[in-house]
Design a protein around this motif. Sequence first.
Motif, short mmCIF file in Angstrom:
data_model
loop_
_atom_site.label_atom_id
_atom_site.label_comp_id
_atom_site.label_asym_id
_atom_site.label_seq_id
_atom_site.Cartn_x
_atom_site.Cartn_y
_atom_site.Cartn_z
N PHE A 294 0.67 -1.27 -0.25
CA PHE A 294 0.12 0.27 -0.45
C PHE A 294 0.79 0.68 0.46
N ASN A 295 1.79 1.32 0.99
CA ASN A 295 2.25 2.40 0.98
C ASN A 295 3.50 3.38 -0.64
N ARG A 296 3.79 2.14 -0.73
CA ARG A 296 4.51 1.93 -2.07
C ARG A 296 3.34 2.58 -3.43
N GLU A 297 2.57 1.81 -3.71
CA GLU A 297 1.84 1.50 -4.72
C GLU A 297 0.41 3.02 -4.11
N VAL A 298 0.03 2.59 -3.61
CA VAL A 298 -1.39 3.27 -3.60
C VAL A 298 -1.15 5.53 -3.01
N GLN A 299 -0.25 5.06 -1.08
CA GLN A 299 -0.21 6.07 -1.28
C GLN A 299 0.32 6.98 -1.83
N PRO A 300 1.20 7.06 -2.53
CA PRO A 300 1.70 8.68 -3.66
C PRO A 300 0.32 8.85 -4.03
N VAL A 301 -0.84 8.28 -4.81
CA VAL A 301 -1.90 8.56 -5.43
C VAL A 301 -2.78 9.51 -4.42
N LEU A 302 -3.13 8.47 -2.54
CA LEU A 302 -3.56 10.16 -2.45
C LEU A 302 -2.92 11.03 -2.10
N ASP A 303 -1.11 11.03 -1.78
CA ASP A 303 -0.73 12.35 -1.58
C ASP A 303 -1.37 12.90 -2.42
N ARG A 304 -0.98 13.53 -3.72
CA ARG A 304 -1.28 13.72 -5.20
C ARG A 304 -2.39 14.28 -5.23
N TYR A 305 -4.19 13.51 -4.22
CA TYR A 305 -5.17 13.87 -4.75
C TYR A 305 -5.63 14.68 -3.33
N CYS A 306 -5.45 13.86 -2.48
CA CYS A 306 -6.24 13.78 -1.52
C CYS A 306 -6.52 14.28 -0.09
N VAL A 307 -4.56 14.56 -0.47
CA VAL A 307 -4.08 15.06 1.54
C VAL A 307 -4.58 15.96 1.00
N ARG A 308 -4.62 17.48 0.75
CA ARG A 308 -5.02 18.24 0.68
C ARG A 308 -6.33 18.83 1.74
N CYS A 309 -7.23 17.47 1.35
CA CYS A 309 -8.29 18.02 2.19
C CYS A 309 -8.56 16.77 3.50
N HIS A 310 -7.84 15.20 3.06
CA HIS A 310 -8.34 14.64 4.40
C HIS A 310 -6.64 14.24 5.16
N ASP A 311 -6.85 15.75 5.11
CA ASP A 311 -5.49 15.50 6.38
C ASP A 311 -5.52 15.32 7.79
N GLY A 312 -6.58 15.05 8.43
CA GLY A 312 -6.64 14.69 10.05
C GLY A 312 -7.72 15.67 10.42
N ARG A 313 -8.16 16.70 9.25
CA ARG A 313 -9.15 18.06 10.31
C ARG A 313 -10.59 17.03 10.34
N ALA A 314 -11.53 17.54 11.20
CA ALA A 314 -11.97 16.25 11.95
C ALA A 314 -13.50 16.22 10.93
N GLY A 315 -14.43 15.18 10.39
CA GLY A 315 -15.23 14.98 9.87
C GLY A 315 -14.92 14.09 8.44
N ARG A 316 -13.47 13.70 8.56
CA ARG A 316 -12.91 13.56 6.83
C ARG A 316 -12.81 12.15 7.38
N PRO A 317 -12.42 11.35 6.50
CA PRO A 317 -11.35 9.89 6.24
C PRO A 317 -9.33 11.17 6.29
N ASP A 318 -9.23 10.17 6.80
CA ASP A 318 -7.32 10.55 6.90
C ASP A 318 -6.53 9.75 6.40
N PHE A 319 -6.19 10.26 4.96
CA PHE A 319 -5.14 9.60 4.10
C PHE A 319 -4.22 10.61 4.04
N THR A 320 -3.21 11.18 5.66
CA THR A 320 -2.15 11.13 5.45
C THR A 320 -1.47 9.99 5.65
N LEU A 321 -0.21 10.59 5.43
CA LEU A 321 1.02 9.02 5.53
C LEU A 321 1.35 8.80 7.31
N ARG A 322 1.23 8.28 8.28
CA ARG A 322 2.04 7.90 9.77
C ARG A 322 2.02 6.63 9.42
#
Length: 877
Positions: free
Chosen positions: A430-458
């Motif tokens: 996952f971290n090698r093949e899929v997380q880069p897609v989340l980093d590219r498109y998703c984490v600008r909004c899904h970054d741990g803010r309440a009410g949203r799934p958190d897709f940041t690399l942790r």
Amino acid sequence: MFTGENEKRLHRVYELDLAAPAQPKMFPFIPDDDVDNYAGCWLADDSVIFLSNATFIGVPCVVGSSYVAALYRWMPADGSIRRLTFDQDHNWYPTQMPDGRIMYLRWEYSGIVHYVSRLLFTLNPDGTGQRELYGSNCYWPNALFYARPVPGAPRRFTAIVSGHHGVPRMGELVMFDPALGRRETQGVIQRIPGRGQPVENRVKDELVDDSWPKFLHPWPLGGGYILTACKPEPDALWGLYLVDTFDNITLIHEEPGQALFEPIPVQPIPRPVVLQDHVNLAEKHGRVKVVDIYEGPGLAGVPRGTVKSLRLMTYSYAYRGMGSETDRVGFDGPWDVVRIMGTVPVESDGSAYFEVPANTPISLQPLDEQGRALQLMRSWLTVMPGELQSCSGCHEPQNSSIGSTRRMQAMERPPSQIQPWYGPERGVAFNREVQPVLDRYCVRCHDGRAGRPDFTLRPGVSIKTKEVYYINANNLFPPAYLALCAYIRSQTQEGDNHLQTPCNFHVSTTELFQILEANHHGVRLDAESWDRLTTWIDMNRPNHGTWSENVGAKRMGRVAERRAEMQRRYANLDEAHEVTYGVAKLAAPALPSGDPPPPPPPAPAVPGWPFDAAAARAKQQALGAVTRTLDLGDGVSLTLTRIPAGAYAAADGRHVTIKQPFWISVDEVTNEQYARFDPHHDSFMERGEYMQFTREERGYPLNTPTQPVCRVSFDAASAFCRFAAQRSGLRVRLPSGDEWEWAARAGAATPMSYGAVDADFSAHANLADAVFHKMERLRDNMPGAAIPAWRPAITNVSDGFRVSSPVGRFAPNAWGLHDVHGNVWEWTTDRLPDGRAIARGGSWWKRPRYATFAARVPYAPWQRVYDVGFRVLVESE
């Protein structure tokens, strides 16, 4: 020939000269002190097939504590040994058939239920031609131990039908003929004793614990006679018996205080046919030919031309001392590390011809033009060096053939080479093949803010469950992985053993893809990012790409080195399964601002709309008769209600006018009603979670008579309407989207017919609720206790149903329509420009926000979807 222990308590194979029984001779098989050899079988050419756990594979469901044995062949001329099978779990009891092939038992559970997945296989002495003989896509029999051919009846064999847990390998004595069928009880000739009695197709773990007499080690003699070990009743001794197909059970010998096993008659027997070897050990590849991928039930209903390529994948099976019962590769599957190889083309006539590495288990997935799997193989094929392996189509029955003279476009060219998938063959992590897609498109909004799934690399975390046995604090999962899995409907650790309908887990059925394809906040993925997400889902959402990163270097020890050494020694195979290939590098995208989307424009003012329930009923009653029935025959009918003409503001902001009244079915069409058109249709079931050991754990039925029909395509639903029209003489069809919404609203201007999105829906709709979210504990510790609740749901509401409910259980709208939200999506005649048909209303899988009047899901008109059904419209005369 027999198996015994040497001075180091290791299993070895011995030869006994009956003239000098005190001096057995040990065969010079694999000599290593961490390897057992056993269950030898002489072949017609004087070579020997035997079992050895030199694989260094561990059975995954006991955390690798049982060492997996494969078939090996020893050649007396030069003492060479070659490995023949490359399977996930044990092979058992090889024996040579009169036609020269080897019959053996193969255990597998790569996405199927492991307690019922021991399949009887055959191969040629050189390892070529590995294929199922009996038991694929079945629940019965759980296992066929000690299978042997019947002399004088070359198609028949006898075997012990046994369970998984419970009594070990003993069980019922049954005679089979695969020519009658190869699934469940199709090929049963007779259970012994039990002449003239049907054999029940039971789904049970401890299948034979309560069945007597019990048998072991049958040796058919021909003429209906079998020499066998038998324990006639619980308090009896294990003795040697002669039994026959007339239910005679004759004791030959028993000894107090002893159990007598493995009777072998000392008699001359005809030498089986000597099959010539066809492998070329100088090669490291073989070839695969698919005559027509559309042949067989695996792609039934998929239009020709849909399949564009095949995805090839292989596995890194669990090593000794580890396994994904606790050392999980993914959240709820897969069992093993999954390795992506690449793709090969499929020609327009459905043929394919391609080269593959030899001695490698390979699974195939037919892909559409978007690279999405239309079917999941959930097994594997293995090709020997220089072999041409062929199949007719996709899960085609062996007892049928499409003929050998068919012209194949793929065979008019050299074999295709595998086109790599963004790099060399490797385990998908996952971290090698899929997380880069989340980093590219998703984490600008899904970054741990309440009410949203958190897709940041942790940093990874352990999975928390109710059952401590399944918690492994050292097996870590990225939080983004766990968050993303919640939006994906995928096959579980153990899916249903029966053949899946095409597209059963197509990525178009997942909430993630439906959200993204609906232009989620303006996000538009590039082709590679779509492909990475698709491939990861199709491969059952793996997290770990190697076993070493799963369990750590300390637990790995030298086991990977030993396995690689044995592969080089006995398979001429260079295995590098613990090597990784870096993190995917994706270019920075041009992204929207990330601001919330502008609010939709206000609904247009429509005179006389909206109106309340009393006004709705008054408009309906002004038409005269409100209900009527549509006769489907054999006492089965559909109830229709009349919908008046009118105008309203649609959810997409249009002013819509319905010019003519019409009739529409009060309920979604049920399985019973649909069976009047197609009595063979099966809405099947929704799979359970994790491992399965009981009938209940298989999943949740969708095929009871009063549940809405599902897994029915738009084309099939339209055909049902034509059937109903022909019977009744009425104009019967599916509703348009505008007609559906007008009837479903019944005057309401709210997002749901009963009110707001956050309203309590428990009395009005079967949607994703607390029951849907719950992981059921069907036994003390499995299966639901093994994984935490993960399905997105409104957990403070309970509508009482895990899957679809019988129709009519919830309050109707003002015009008498039930289940306009939830239960199953409903086909409409609306289409997208690309031809996909639109379904409306949501299903039991959806939260209210995804089941409003604005909700739409598009599917290919031939696609059978697990949660899509329909209701019918009848035009007014």
